[in-house]
Design a protein around this motif. Structure first.
Motif, mmCIF file in Angstrom:
data_model
loop_
_atom_site.group_PDB
_atom_site.id
_atom_site.type_symbol
_atom_site.label_atom_id
_atom_site.label_comp_id
_atom_site.label_asym_id
_atom_site.label_seq_id
_atom_site.Cartn_x
_atom_site.Cartn_y
_atom_site.Cartn_z
ATOM 1 N N GLU A 1 0.855 -1.181 0.000
ATOM 2 C CA GLU A 1 0.000 0.000 0.000
ATOM 3 C C GLU A 1 0.894 1.235 0.000
ATOM 4 O O GLU A 1 1.886 1.293 0.728
ATOM 5 N N VAL A 2 0.542 2.217 -0.814
ATOM 6 C CA VAL A 2 1.269 3.481 -0.804
ATOM 7 C C VAL A 2 0.874 4.195 0.482
ATOM 8 O O VAL A 2 -0.296 4.431 0.740
ATOM 9 N N THR A 3 1.866 4.499 1.316
ATOM 10 C CA THR A 3 1.568 5.120 2.604
ATOM 11 C C THR A 3 1.939 6.603 2.645
ATOM 12 O O THR A 3 1.460 7.322 3.510
ATOM 13 N N LYS A 4 2.808 7.045 1.702
ATOM 14 C CA LYS A 4 3.216 8.447 1.736
ATOM 15 C C LYS A 4 3.732 8.859 0.356
ATOM 16 O O LYS A 4 4.449 8.099 -0.297
ATOM 17 N N VAL A 5 3.381 10.057 -0.051
ATOM 18 C CA VAL A 5 3.910 10.664 -1.267
ATOM 19 C C VAL A 5 4.376 12.063 -0.894
ATOM 20 O O VAL A 5 3.619 12.836 -0.306
ATOM 21 N N THR A 6 5.637 12.377 -1.207
ATOM 22 C CA THR A 6 6.188 13.697 -0.921
ATOM 23 C C THR A 6 6.654 14.319 -2.233
ATOM 24 O O THR A 6 7.376 13.679 -2.999
ATOM 25 N N LEU A 7 6.229 15.560 -2.465
ATOM 26 C CA LEU A 7 6.591 16.267 -3.687
ATOM 27 C C LEU A 7 7.357 17.541 -3.333
ATOM 28 O O LEU A 7 6.947 18.279 -2.439
ATOM 29 N N SER A 8 8.445 17.795 -4.050
ATOM 30 C CA SER A 8 9.153 19.068 -3.897
ATOM 31 C C SER A 8 8.345 20.134 -4.619
ATOM 32 O O SER A 8 7.718 19.874 -5.638
ATOM 33 N N GLU A 9 8.391 21.352 -4.103
ATOM 34 C CA GLU A 9 7.629 22.446 -4.708
ATOM 35 C C GLU A 9 7.976 22.647 -6.177
ATOM 36 O O GLU A 9 7.103 22.919 -7.005
ATOM 37 N N GLU A 10 9.252 22.523 -6.508
ATOM 38 C CA GLU A 10 9.669 22.792 -7.890
ATOM 39 C C GLU A 10 9.118 21.785 -8.904
ATOM 40 O O GLU A 10 9.101 22.054 -10.090
ATOM 41 N N VAL A 11 8.680 20.623 -8.443
ATOM 42 C CA VAL A 11 8.147 19.623 -9.370
ATOM 43 C C VAL A 11 6.659 19.832 -9.640
ATOM 44 O O VAL A 11 6.108 19.264 -10.565
ATOM 45 N N VAL A 12 6.020 20.690 -8.864
ATOM 46 C CA VAL A 12 4.592 20.952 -9.042
ATOM 47 C C VAL A 12 4.439 22.120 -10.013
ATOM 48 O O VAL A 12 4.421 23.281 -9.632
ATOM 49 N N ASP A 13 4.331 21.757 -11.287
ATOM 50 C CA ASP A 13 4.190 22.752 -12.355
ATOM 51 C C ASP A 13 2.855 22.514 -13.047
ATOM 52 O O ASP A 13 2.692 21.510 -13.742
ATOM 53 N N PRO A 14 1.896 23.424 -12.874
ATOM 54 C CA PRO A 14 0.579 23.219 -13.486
ATOM 55 C C PRO A 14 0.643 23.109 -15.003
ATOM 56 O O PRO A 14 -0.262 22.543 -15.626
ATOM 57 N N ASP A 15 1.712 23.584 -15.613
ATOM 58 C CA ASP A 15 1.848 23.487 -17.058
ATOM 59 C C ASP A 15 2.480 22.170 -17.505
ATOM 60 O O ASP A 15 2.584 21.915 -18.705
ATOM 61 N N ASP A 16 2.936 21.360 -16.542
ATOM 62 C CA ASP A 16 3.568 20.082 -16.904
ATOM 63 C C ASP A 16 3.130 18.986 -15.936
ATOM 64 O O ASP A 16 3.960 18.347 -15.274
#
Length: 119
Positions: A59-74
């Motif tokens: 089961e996926v228990t955690k997902v962590t994203l860096s701010e720079e990877v959150v690009d609404p255009d990509d």
């Protein structure tokens, strides 16, 4: 009249030992499965921009994203990174599981270690 087939007096010693070994292997496999379920594996993608943690219960228990990877255009890139990290975590978990089972079965292979036997 002599009985045909079977073994007089029960199982021969070798068969009895084989059954005991199979029961011991079964217990060890159950214990290893419980230990595996308590483990967590974390994998990253995109140079650590995406991190996914998976439990031994798969089961996926955690997902962590860096701010720079959150690009609404990509969004597609982010989706690919999450998928890559998740698949890598599951691959690592499978590797741990296979290694654990191999120690128990002595490297005999799948089917609970009986896959290489002729029955």
């Amino acid at each position: 009249m002599a009985k045909r087939g079977g073994f007089p007096g029960g199982m021969p010693g070798n068969m009895s030992n084989l059954m005991k070994q199979a029961q011991k292997m079964q217990r060890q496999m159950e214990e290893a499965q419980k230990e595996l379920e308590e483990k967590e594996v974390t994998a990253t993608a995109g140079g650590g921009a995406v991190e996914v943690t998976v439990s031994g219960k798969r089961e996926v228990t955690k997902v962590t994203l860096s701010e720079e990877v959150v690009d609404p255009d990509d969004i597609e890139m982010l989706e690919d990174l999450i998928m890559a990290a998740t698949n890598e975590a599951f691959r690592q978990l499978e590797e741990i599981s296979a290694s654990s089972m191999s120690k128990i079965t002595g490297g005999m292979g799948g089917m609970g270690g009986l896959g290489g036997l002729p029955f």
